[in-house]
Design a protein around this motif. Sequence first.
Motif, PDB file in Angstrom:
ATOM      1  N   GLN A   6       0.729  -1.237   0.217  1.00 27.46           N
ATOM      2  CA  GLN A   6       0.029  -0.006   0.018  1.00 27.46           C
ATOM      3  C   GLN A   6       0.854   1.231   0.070  1.00 27.46           C
ATOM      4  OE1 GLN A   6      -3.059   0.251  -0.659  1.00 27.46           O
ATOM      5  NE2 GLN A   6      -3.759  -1.832  -0.360  1.00 27.46           N
ATOM      6  N   ASN A   7       1.983   1.195   0.781  1.00 29.35           N
ATOM      7  CA  ASN A   7       3.056   2.326   0.691  1.00 29.35           C
ATOM      8  C   ASN A   7       3.606   2.479  -0.576  1.00 29.35           C
ATOM      9  OD1 ASN A   7       2.241   2.871   3.487  1.00 29.35           O
ATOM     10  ND2 ASN A   7       3.882   1.719   4.176  1.00 29.35           N
ATOM     11  N   ILE A   9       2.340   1.775  -3.621  1.00 29.15           N
ATOM     12  CA  ILE A   9       1.260   2.441  -4.408  1.00 29.15           C
ATOM     13  C   ILE A   9       0.996   3.912  -4.311  1.00 29.15           C
ATOM     14  CG2 ILE A   9      -1.273   2.453  -4.916  1.00 29.15           C
ATOM     15  CD1 ILE A   9      -1.165  -0.594  -4.074  1.00 29.15           C
ATOM     16  N   GLN A  10       1.033   4.418  -3.029  1.00 31.21           N
ATOM     17  CA  GLN A  10       1.132   5.867  -2.771  1.00 31.21           C
ATOM     18  C   GLN A  10       2.308   6.544  -3.331  1.00 31.21           C
ATOM     19  OE1 GLN A  10       0.186   6.502   1.476  1.00 31.21           O
ATOM     20  NE2 GLN A  10      -1.564   4.984   1.406  1.00 31.21           N
ATOM     21  N   HIS A  11       3.507   5.901  -2.897  1.00 33.74           N
ATOM     22  CA  HIS A  11       4.611   6.532  -3.583  1.00 33.74           C
ATOM     23  C   HIS A  11       4.578   6.619  -4.994  1.00 33.74           C
ATOM     24  CE1 HIS A  11       9.114   7.179  -3.120  1.00 33.74           C
ATOM     25  NE2 HIS A  11       9.100   6.644  -3.884  1.00 33.74           N
ATOM     26  N   ASN A  13       2.331   6.985  -6.675  1.00 32.85           N
ATOM     27  CA  ASN A  13       1.166   7.658  -7.323  1.00 32.85           C
ATOM     28  C   ASN A  13       0.377   6.768  -8.356  1.00 32.85           C
ATOM     29  OD1 ASN A  13      -0.868   9.743  -7.458  1.00 32.85           O
ATOM     30  ND2 ASN A  13       0.322  11.038  -8.831  1.00 32.85           N
ATOM     31  N   LYS A  15      -2.421   3.959 -10.405  1.00 32.19           N
ATOM     32  CA  LYS A  15      -3.604   3.519 -10.349  1.00 32.19           C
ATOM     33  C   LYS A  15      -3.553   1.864  -9.963  1.00 32.19           C
ATOM     34  CE  LYS A  15      -4.919   6.701 -14.062  1.00 32.19           C
ATOM     35  NZ  LYS A  15      -5.725   6.696 -15.320  1.00 32.19           N
ATOM     36  N   THR A  16      -4.590   1.321  -9.451  1.00 30.70           N
ATOM     37  CA  THR A  16      -4.669  -0.076  -9.128  1.00 30.70           C
ATOM     38  C   THR A  16      -5.860  -0.881  -9.962  1.00 30.70           C
ATOM     39  OG1 THR A  16      -5.725   0.077  -7.442  1.00 30.70           O
ATOM     40  CG2 THR A  16      -3.443   0.283  -7.371  1.00 30.70           C
ATOM     41  N   SER A  21      -4.856  -5.334  -0.385  1.00 27.71           N
ATOM     42  CA  SER A  21      -5.086  -5.210   1.056  1.00 27.71           C
ATOM     43  C   SER A  21      -4.301  -6.122   1.925  1.00 27.71           C
ATOM     44  CB  SER A  21      -6.440  -5.147   1.443  1.00 27.71           C
ATOM     45  OG  SER A  21      -7.104  -6.460   1.085  1.00 27.71           O
ATOM     46  N   ILE A  84      -0.528  -3.067 -10.560  1.00 30.27           N
ATOM     47  CA  ILE A  84      -0.324  -1.535 -10.322  1.00 30.27           C
ATOM     48  C   ILE A  84       0.157  -1.097 -11.623  1.00 30.27           C
ATOM     49  CG2 ILE A  84       1.116  -0.257  -8.979  1.00 30.27           C
ATOM     50  CD1 ILE A  84       1.782  -2.253  -7.014  1.00 30.27           C
ATOM     51  N   THR A  96      10.546   2.369  -6.407  1.00 28.41           N
ATOM     52  CA  THR A  96      10.269   1.304  -5.514  1.00 28.41           C
ATOM     53  C   THR A  96      11.610   1.133  -4.467  1.00 28.41           C
ATOM     54  OG1 THR A  96       8.563   0.537  -6.556  1.00 28.41           O
ATOM     55  CG2 THR A  96       9.382  -0.839  -4.863  1.00 28.41           C
ATOM     56  N   TYR A  99      12.259   3.972  -2.221  1.00 27.89           N
ATOM     57  CA  TYR A  99      11.515   3.895  -1.001  1.00 27.89           C
ATOM     58  C   TYR A  99      11.895   3.063  -0.059  1.00 27.89           C
ATOM     59  CZ  TYR A  99       7.532   2.465   1.834  1.00 27.89           C
ATOM     60  OH  TYR A  99       6.626   1.777   2.945  1.00 27.89           O
TER      61      TYR A  99
END
Length: 809
Positions: A6-7, A9-11, A13, A15-16, A21, A84, A96, A99
Amino acid sequence: MTFSIQNIIQHLNAKTSGSFSDFIVENVSIDSRSLQNSNGTLFFALKGSNHDGHDYIESLITKGVRSFVVEYIPNNLEEKANFIIVENTKKALQETAKYYRNLFQFPIIGITGSNGKTIVKEWLNFLLSPDFSVVRSPKSYNSQVGVPLSIFGINEHHNLGLFEAGISQNGEMDILEEIIQPSIGVFTYLGSAHDEGFSSPSEKLLEKVKLFKNCKVVVLEQNDEIENHIACKKITWSFTNKIATVFVEKLLENQLKVNYNSDSFVVTIPFSDEISIKNCVTCIATLLHLGISLEKIQERVANLYPVEIRLQAKKGINNCVLIDDSYSSDYQSLKIALDFLEQQKLHQKKTIILSDIFQSGLPTERLYEKVTSVLQRNNIDRIIVIGETISKYLSELNNVIGFQSTSDFLKQFNTQSFQNETILIKGARSFNFDEIVVLLEEKNHETVLEINLDAISHNLNFYKSKLKPTTNIMVMVKAFGYGNGGFEIAKLLEHHKVDYLGVAFADEGIELRKAGITLPIMVLNPENSSFSAMIAYDLEPEIYSLSGLQEFIKVAQQKNVNSYPIHLKLDTGMHRLGFENHQIQDVISILKETNLVTIKSIFSHLATSDDTSFREFTLEQFSRFEKATSTICKSLKISPIQHILNTSGIFNYSEMQLDMVRLGIGLYGIGNSEEENKKLQQVGTLKSIISQIRTLKKGESVGYSRKFMISKETKVATIPIGYADGIRRSWGNEKGYVFINNQKATILGNVCMDMLMVDVTNIECYEGDEVIIFGEHPSVIEIANVVNTIPYEILTGISQRVKRIFFKN
């Protein structure tokens, strides 16, 4: 390595599509062929000029992979996995890694330079591991993709990192610096490697030092030009400048006096060559900066060892193949070695001989859980473990045999139990697994032809870059892979998913089938007597004559086969083999009356594709081919593969690529022009050793027929290689030379059957030293020019009694 998706995906930016989860990343992969891909894998579908990782997503889903980073979702797969979606998957891989790197705050040493990066990294790892939990980039993983993959080897138990960074063009180092984030820099050496990617050496230097823009200190040999471009503190060393931070004096050939601050101490190093000494001093200067005691430096440096950074495939006893990785044992490099094992396996049975694993940074129990898992995913048939720890943690596996030490294994294990299998030998240096390699390797004399599999991959990709994505590629592995080796190269090509292999005769194809090669194989010079065997081994014949066509149809009928694939060869001007224009109607008439064969392809061979001064003739050949092919296809209402380009044709006439091309000598690093050769990498290096050195006086002679007379005192070395190994006699008598310790040694007198003699008067060398017969210098092209032949003849002339060693960096 585990982290929350999840982190990420946010990093990114991003779409999924699908649900992430409950997904925890356990493995990052870019290789669809790796057996280590599983439901814990996050797969990045990289796109390149010659491949598209998106093409393999469907097959990965069938293997259990469920999470992908993509630029688009392939048709009909949206509901079958989680995606992703990003603009650029390579950039997403790098982001990635950035991060993930930011999750850890311990110091990292970033290493760059033209040469010596991997050696210095491995030696620093050896020298610092007793004091730190070290993570390092495996092998030579220093590229735009290799560095991110290396970073994912970090875990919370590490407290020091060693990562190398390699570049080939402007703009690359900024990206690597942001991923590695080194606080300490090491600059090894500025040389000519990758000069072609820069307008000048100064431009390349400016790009390299970008790795150090946020470093607190950089270690390097004293050099004003380099230092002027480094803003931070510098730890310099020198043999000549006493104001350097570390001033070094040579006492003996392998003994140095090191002066640092107010201290002086003597170190003994197990090397005498200049390059190794400089790499060693770079390591000493780094250890001094890190505060390692003088006593520890003296003790550890004395135990440094030659680093073998390559995975090597060798011929073993009892029809085995050995994968030699006997000098390192860590979890990251184990995964790489297992992928190489799968790529090079000759037999279905796979064995691994594995020592205790060090420097993982993981708790012991967790480490061996991961080792167990990766061995099981790779379907290893027999696991031989050596060492107290690994024997304890893997003892419950059914296929494990444990030994406490290497000497126990050597005493108890029967070599006859190794038969027709591929064996990976991987152990920490302290276990002396080189003794196991000696035991299991087939014995040959000391002359070897080393084949660089990475260079073959590079050359294949270069020619692919000249083609459309839809163009098929046939690679010629005839004549024992142009002298380089048949099965091993065919296996690599199968790994790269080429479309066809080409051999000259049926027996070559049969050997590949027996070795497990499943790619379509075309036989270019089939004899009528071999047709039955070809059908038995699923080999596809080139048909070039009416009599051959009729005979093959007859055999097909006898074997009760239908629609057997054949390849029609047309003669458009080469006048070697092929149907001439006046025979086309006869071919059509015969094929209209049978369903026993089907035309898989129609092709011809260009006579002058290597010489663009004959462009008009080449265009005429192409025109003839198009007309004849059109007649056949319309008459028979078929759409077979069409191909006419060979290696030089791909380079000079890519507009004629049609449905398929045939790649030959170019794969092995030899083009037909200077421009083409600049794009290729050296594949084969023929090596031997010095057997004996003697000093001869004026008036004495060397070799048969006294062809060379000594005019002044001369030091002569004898090399155990001769014309029975493939060395032309015309390369002797002072026309040719070999390379010893980076210097030319002229061949004196006639080349003998098993030996040749060279002048080493002005070369510092000893019996047992390595000799380069050909490679970068002298090159096969240079030898061919001197002896008035072509490189093909030099390569294919190397005797099969010369052992081939295949390696991958």
